[in-house]
Design an enzyme around this catalytic site. Sequence first.
Site, short mmCIF file in Angstrom:
data_model
loop_
_atom_site.label_atom_id
_atom_site.label_comp_id
_atom_site.label_asym_id
_atom_site.label_seq_id
_atom_site.Cartn_x
_atom_site.Cartn_y
_atom_site.Cartn_z
N ASN A 90 -9.77 -3.57 -5.96
CA ASN A 90 -8.97 -2.87 -4.93
C ASN A 90 -8.70 -1.41 -5.28
O ASN A 90 -8.72 -0.55 -4.41
CB ASN A 90 -7.65 -3.60 -4.73
CG ASN A 90 -7.85 -4.99 -4.18
OD1 ASN A 90 -8.38 -5.17 -3.09
ND2 ASN A 90 -7.46 -6.00 -4.96
N SER A 115 0.28 6.95 -9.57
CA SER A 115 1.53 6.28 -9.93
C SER A 115 2.09 6.79 -11.25
O SER A 115 1.35 7.24 -12.14
CB SER A 115 1.27 4.78 -10.07
OG SER A 115 2.35 4.12 -10.68
N TYR A 152 -2.96 -1.62 -14.42
CA TYR A 152 -2.70 -0.95 -13.14
C TYR A 152 -2.68 0.58 -13.35
O TYR A 152 -3.29 1.33 -12.59
CB TYR A 152 -1.36 -1.46 -12.58
CG TYR A 152 -0.77 -0.62 -11.48
CD1 TYR A 152 -1.37 -0.58 -10.22
CD2 TYR A 152 0.39 0.12 -11.69
CE1 TYR A 152 -0.82 0.19 -9.19
CE2 TYR A 152 0.96 0.88 -10.69
CZ TYR A 152 0.34 0.92 -9.43
OH TYR A 152 0.90 1.68 -8.44
N LYS A 156 -5.03 3.73 -11.81
CA LYS A 156 -4.54 4.95 -11.16
C LYS A 156 -5.09 6.20 -11.86
O LYS A 156 -5.46 7.18 -11.21
CB LYS A 156 -3.01 4.95 -11.14
CG LYS A 156 -2.44 3.90 -10.20
CD LYS A 156 -2.86 4.18 -8.77
CE LYS A 156 -2.56 3.08 -7.80
NZ LYS A 156 -2.95 3.37 -6.43
N1 LIG Z 1 5.90 1.67 -3.70
C1 LIG Z 1 5.98 2.47 -4.76
O1 LIG Z 1 7.09 2.77 -5.25
C2 LIG Z 1 4.73 3.02 -5.39
C3 LIG Z 1 3.47 2.87 -4.83
N2 LIG Z 1 2.38 3.45 -5.43
C4 LIG Z 1 1.05 3.32 -4.84
O2 LIG Z 1 1.12 3.58 -3.45
C5 LIG Z 1 0.19 2.74 -2.75
C6 LIG Z 1 0.94 1.94 -1.69
O3 LIG Z 1 1.89 1.14 -2.34
P1 LIG Z 1 2.89 0.20 -1.52
O4 LIG Z 1 2.97 0.68 -0.12
O5 LIG Z 1 4.11 0.07 -2.32
O6 LIG Z 1 2.09 -1.16 -1.59
P2 LIG Z 1 2.03 -2.31 -0.48
O7 LIG Z 1 1.48 -3.51 -1.15
O8 LIG Z 1 3.33 -2.41 0.24
O9 LIG Z 1 0.96 -1.73 0.55
C7 LIG Z 1 -0.40 -1.68 0.24
C8 LIG Z 1 -1.17 -1.89 1.53
O10 LIG Z 1 -2.56 -1.76 1.24
C9 LIG Z 1 -3.24 -2.85 1.82
N3 LIG Z 1 -4.39 -3.14 0.95
C10 LIG Z 1 -4.37 -3.57 -0.32
N4 LIG Z 1 -5.62 -3.73 -0.79
C11 LIG Z 1 -6.45 -3.37 0.22
C12 LIG Z 1 -7.85 -3.34 0.36
N5 LIG Z 1 -8.66 -3.71 -0.64
N6 LIG Z 1 -8.37 -2.91 1.53
C13 LIG Z 1 -7.55 -2.55 2.56
N7 LIG Z 1 -6.21 -2.60 2.50
C14 LIG Z 1 -5.67 -3.00 1.34
C15 LIG Z 1 -2.26 -4.01 1.88
O11 LIG Z 1 -2.59 -4.94 2.90
C16 LIG Z 1 -0.94 -3.28 2.11
O12 LIG Z 1 -0.63 -3.18 3.49
C17 LIG Z 1 -0.49 1.87 -3.79
O13 LIG Z 1 -1.74 2.43 -4.11
C18 LIG Z 1 0.46 1.92 -4.97
O14 LIG Z 1 -0.24 1.76 -6.18
C19 LIG Z 1 2.48 4.19 -6.56
C20 LIG Z 1 3.69 4.35 -7.18
C21 LIG Z 1 4.90 3.79 -6.65
O1 LIG Z 2 3.45 2.21 -9.24
C1 LIG Z 2 4.46 1.59 -8.97
O2 LIG Z 2 5.63 1.98 -9.55
C2 LIG Z 2 6.89 1.57 -9.00
C3 LIG Z 2 7.95 1.80 -10.08
O3 LIG Z 2 7.60 1.08 -11.22
P1 LIG Z 2 8.63 0.08 -11.95
O4 LIG Z 2 7.87 -0.39 -13.16
O5 LIG Z 2 9.82 0.90 -12.33
O6 LIG Z 2 8.99 -0.99 -10.96
C4 LIG Z 2 6.83 0.13 -8.54
O7 LIG Z 2 8.07 -0.24 -7.95
C5 LIG Z 2 5.70 -0.01 -7.54
O8 LIG Z 2 5.59 -1.36 -7.08
C6 LIG Z 2 4.39 0.34 -8.23
O9 LIG Z 2 3.35 0.34 -7.27
#
Ligand SMILES: NC(=O)C1=CN([C@@H]2O[C@H](COP(=O)(O)OP(=O)(O)OC[C@H]3O[C@@H](n4cnc5c(N)ncnc54)[C@H](O)[C@@H]3O)[C@@H](O)[C@H]2O)C=CC1
Ligand SMILES: O=C1O[C@H](COP(=O)(O)O)[C@@H](O)[C@H](O)[C@H]1O
Length: 268
Positions: A90, A115, A152, A156
């Site tokens: 992914n 990230s 992970y 990234k």
């Molecule tokens: N939420 C956070 O605090 C953080 C998020 N990120 C990064 O931001 C991005 C989004 O994270 P979130 O929204 O929290 O995750 P999430 O899991 O809520 O959303 C990810 C979305 O991508 C879709 N997805 C996953 N794999 C896929 C694939 N192979 N093909 C098509 N769609 C796919 C899922 O269906 C989902 O809707 C990720 O890359 C994550 O690593 C990075 C740091 C912190």
């Molecule tokens: O990359 C990500 O980081 C956030 C923050 O990390 P954490 O180890 O403090 O939880 C995480 O919430 C998020 O799911 C992840 O995609």
Amino acid sequence: MDEPVLLTGAGGRVGQAILNGIGDAYDWRLLDREPLPAAKVPDAVPDADRYVADITDERAVRDAMRGVGSVIHLAGDPRKTAPWDSVLRNNIDGTQVVMRVAAEEGVERFAFASSNHAVGGYETDDRTPDLYRTDDDYRLDGTELPRPGNLYGVSKATGEALGRLYHDEYGMSVVCVRIGNLTKDHPPREYERGQAMWLSHRDCAHLFDRCLNADYGFEIVYGISNNDRRYYSIERARDVLGYDPQDNSADYTFEGEPKVEDPPADES
Ligand SMILES: NC(=O)C1=CN([C@@H]2O[C@H](COP(=O)(O)OP(=O)(O)OC[C@H]3O[C@@H](n4cnc5c(N)ncnc54)[C@H](O)[C@@H]3O)[C@@H](O)[C@H]2O)C=CC1
Ligand SMILES: O=C1O[C@H](COP(=O)(O)O)[C@@H](O)[C@H](O)[C@H]1O
């Protein structure tokens, strides 16, 4: 600004924070492997601009990419405990497909959701927990080498390296946003690390809005709010992107409640 804008992972937490903030400002193409319920889609986005596809499916990605000016690439496995087979498929294979197709199709600007975990290894035992506190002046600024603390984070860091490649080879503008910890309405509760790297929903939407409008070549920036307590610099995001965050985890208690200002002293 280069439209239409392809948003991968549109149905997830970050995607929804962006669409709730700037959903009316762009001509979107939304891609996710899960069908998006109507409540997650801005009213102006027609069915034809919604793509249910996996980012490892090159043909589907190319179809969604045709004519696109900018990409915000979020789709992937966000779990810090994600196993290798999932991050390989992914986050690494999928990102390579999306970036390569974007570069080949002549996309101008590409924002990649990196990230904090790409550099989690800097949080060594001798630096923590002081690192998470206001009076500690240690800062990562995006010029340091990646130092992942888990697989992970490796995925990234690999996405960032792919961004460098496709910038150098094709001239595509690429910004890698090392997102901190996105939560809605308040910082993570009772979690020092999370409060130091809090990214509010409105600052998230604003930051990616800047990624769609600023001029840059290849950049790595930190995506956090204007937190007093922080160990990531946001100067590069301010200087290059014009990022101007409005929120600060110091305006909330450790438990995540808004701090109430002291009433003015009674002068009678
Ligand atoms: N939420 C956070 O605090 C953080 C998020 N990120 C990064 O931001 C991005 C989004 O994270 P979130 O929204 O929290 O995750 P999430 O899991 O809520 O959303 C990810 C979305 O991508 C879709 N997805 C996953 N794999 C896929 C694939 N192979 N093909 C098509 N769609 C796919 C899922 O269906 C989902 O809707 C990720 O890359 C994550 O690593 C990075 C740091 C912190
Ligand atoms: O990359 C990500 O980081 C956030 C923050 O990390 P954490 O180890 O403090 O939880 C995480 O919430 C998020 O799911 C992840 O995609």
